[in-house]
Design an enzyme around this catalytic site. Structure first.
Site, mmCIF file in Angstrom:
data_model
loop_
_atom_site.group_PDB
_atom_site.id
_atom_site.type_symbol
_atom_site.label_atom_id
_atom_site.label_comp_id
_atom_site.label_asym_id
_atom_site.label_seq_id
_atom_site.Cartn_x
_atom_site.Cartn_y
_atom_site.Cartn_z
ATOM 1 N N LYS A 168 34.710 25.358 44.904
ATOM 2 C CA LYS A 168 33.644 26.323 44.631
ATOM 3 C C LYS A 168 34.112 27.757 44.903
ATOM 4 O O LYS A 168 33.888 28.655 44.084
ATOM 5 C CB LYS A 168 32.397 25.977 45.457
ATOM 6 C CG LYS A 168 31.777 24.631 45.080
ATOM 7 C CD LYS A 168 30.498 24.346 45.848
ATOM 8 C CE LYS A 168 30.751 23.996 47.285
ATOM 9 N NZ LYS A 168 31.461 22.701 47.442
ATOM 10 N N THR A 169 34.754 27.967 46.038
ATOM 11 C CA THR A 169 35.268 29.308 46.345
ATOM 12 C C THR A 169 36.348 29.710 45.354
ATOM 13 O O THR A 169 36.389 30.863 44.882
ATOM 14 C CB THR A 169 35.832 29.342 47.776
ATOM 15 O OG1 THR A 169 34.822 28.950 48.699
ATOM 16 C CG2 THR A 169 36.326 30.733 48.119
ATOM 17 N N ASP A 180 28.638 31.580 50.280
ATOM 18 C CA ASP A 180 28.847 30.164 50.579
ATOM 19 C C ASP A 180 27.690 29.658 51.438
ATOM 20 O O ASP A 180 27.045 30.435 52.149
ATOM 21 C CB ASP A 180 30.172 29.993 51.318
ATOM 22 C CG ASP A 180 30.691 28.568 51.252
ATOM 23 O OD1 ASP A 180 30.104 27.735 50.531
ATOM 24 O OD2 ASP A 180 31.701 28.283 51.915
ATOM 25 N N THR A 215 26.520 22.734 49.472
ATOM 26 C CA THR A 215 26.803 21.300 49.513
ATOM 27 C C THR A 215 25.511 20.491 49.471
ATOM 28 O O THR A 215 25.551 19.278 49.327
ATOM 29 C CB THR A 215 27.569 20.944 50.805
ATOM 30 O OG1 THR A 215 26.809 21.374 51.943
ATOM 31 C CG2 THR A 215 28.927 21.629 50.827
ATOM 32 N N ARG A 249 41.140 20.033 48.427
ATOM 33 C CA ARG A 249 41.460 20.665 49.711
ATOM 34 C C ARG A 249 42.199 19.690 50.613
ATOM 35 O O ARG A 249 43.159 20.052 51.295
ATOM 36 C CB ARG A 249 40.179 21.155 50.393
ATOM 37 C CG ARG A 249 40.433 21.850 51.739
ATOM 38 C CD ARG A 249 39.134 22.233 52.392
ATOM 39 N NE ARG A 249 38.443 23.259 51.626
ATOM 40 C CZ ARG A 249 37.156 23.554 51.793
ATOM 41 N NH1 ARG A 249 36.432 22.891 52.661
ATOM 42 N NH2 ARG A 249 36.599 24.511 51.066
#
Length: 346
Positions: A72-73, A117, A166, A225
């Site tokens: 997402k980032t 975020d 999330t 990640r």
């Protein structure tokens, strides 16, 4: 006793702090073409970004949802790069007061991107100020209190808000409806993770063969990640104990040292499954009870461990609580008895 058991889990949880954050930044793709996976989301964003660039307008607001670690980032940074705009990054819990929000917004230039975020954790008062900022590009801030209180209107240059969450269900309907695009990121398939392993190893100048890459991809829980974290640790292990090159044997040994098995289950996953099997005969059992039994926060279990366990078919949610599936019983090394065994076969 507990320190070795937590090593594998802790290594994965430190994904965006300190040195890991810097290393992740070096590995982030800078364009949509370099981004692996999430084809539908990428196509939607390319349409919006391309149209916005052609018109010279600021991009409409975007909400990205999905489990942590899926990009997402990275997508927010890619959007800013594709538009040639600055990306300012913040987090929902950090923006505590309307003044904090006003400071962020008034420092933006026209067309800039504000990435928030964990946007579901915004203070409700701050969220209400955000409504007018998103729609009308202005906010009314109250100055002073009591008889001296007055409202000051601040004009904001047109900007793009990209929210990441999330837990999209915790967003209020008014906030959610103000995002033009709401798109969800899903866990990655193994072939997509393989591409990420190869790309990361190439950027880090790490020698790895196909079998070694497959071993890492298969234990990465469908999450880029985690792939990058595992590549970093496996590289360190290979340099210290295997001459620097990564093959299937070296990768397996490194990941076993992290207590991550061939199914991608870490120590906490296995503790959850074994707790449900041994103490509760496979369930149903409540989340709070599991959290106390394994000494972990409820939110961590629900947001980090459960999605993977449910998707892979190790446990299921029911109105009465969590229950083990047949696959979960197999991993636990125990055998269901009584009603639990009968229910699992239904």
């Amino acid at each position: 006793m507990t320190e070795p058991e937590s090593q594998g889990t802790d290594y994965l949880k430190e994904a965006v702090s300190g040195p890991l954050q810097e290393r992740d930044a070096a590995l982030r793709p800078l364009s949509f073409d370099d981004f692996t996976g999430q084809e539908k989301t990428i196509e939607r964003l390319q349409v919006m970004v391309g149209a916005s660039a052609n018109r010279g307008d600021s991009l409409n607001h975007v909400l990205l949802s999905g489990p942590p670690g899926l990009g997402k980032t990275t997508l927010a940074l890619i959007i800013g790069h594709e538009l040639g705009r600055e990306v300012r990054i913040s987090s929902g819990p950090v923006i505590e007061r309307p003044g904090d929000l006003a400071g962020l917004l008034t420092n933006l230039q026209e067309g800039d991107v504000l990435f928030v975020d964990e946007i579901h954790r915004l203070n409700k008062t701050v969220e209400e100020y955000l409504y007018s900022a998103m729609e009308d590009f202005r906010i009314d801030v109250m100055i002073d209190q009591g008889p001296n209180a007055r409202s000051v209107r601040l004009e904001i240059p047109p900007f793009t808000l990209i929210g990441a969450t999330t837990r999209v269900g915790l967003l209020t309907a008014p906030l959610r409806s103000r995002f033009t695009l709401q798109t969800r990121l899903d866990y990655y398939a193994r072939d997509e993770l393989l591409k990420i392993v190869r790309r990361t190893c190439n950027l880090l100048d790490v020698e790895i063969d196909a079998a070694g890459a497959a071993e890492i991809a298969g234990r990465a829980r469908g999450t880029p990640r985690i792939v990058n974290n595992l590549v970093h640790f496996t590289r360190d292990y290979a340099e210290q104990r295997a001459g620097g090159a990564i093959n299937a044997k070296v990768a397996a040994e490194a990941l076993e040292l992290l207590a991550i098995d061939s199914n991608g289950l870490d120590e906490m996953d296995k503790r959850i499954i074994q707790c449900m099997g041994k103490n509760h005969n496979g369930g149903p059992v409540g989340l709070g009870t599991i959290a106390i039994a394994v000494n972990e926060e409820e939110n961590t279990i629900e947001e980090v461990h459960e999605p993977f366990l449910i998707q892979e078919g190790y446990l299921r949610r029911t109105p009465q609580g969590r229950t083990l599936t047949e696959k979960g019983w197999t991993v636990s090394g125990m055998t269901p008895t009584g009603e639990a065994g009968q229910m699992d076969l239904i």
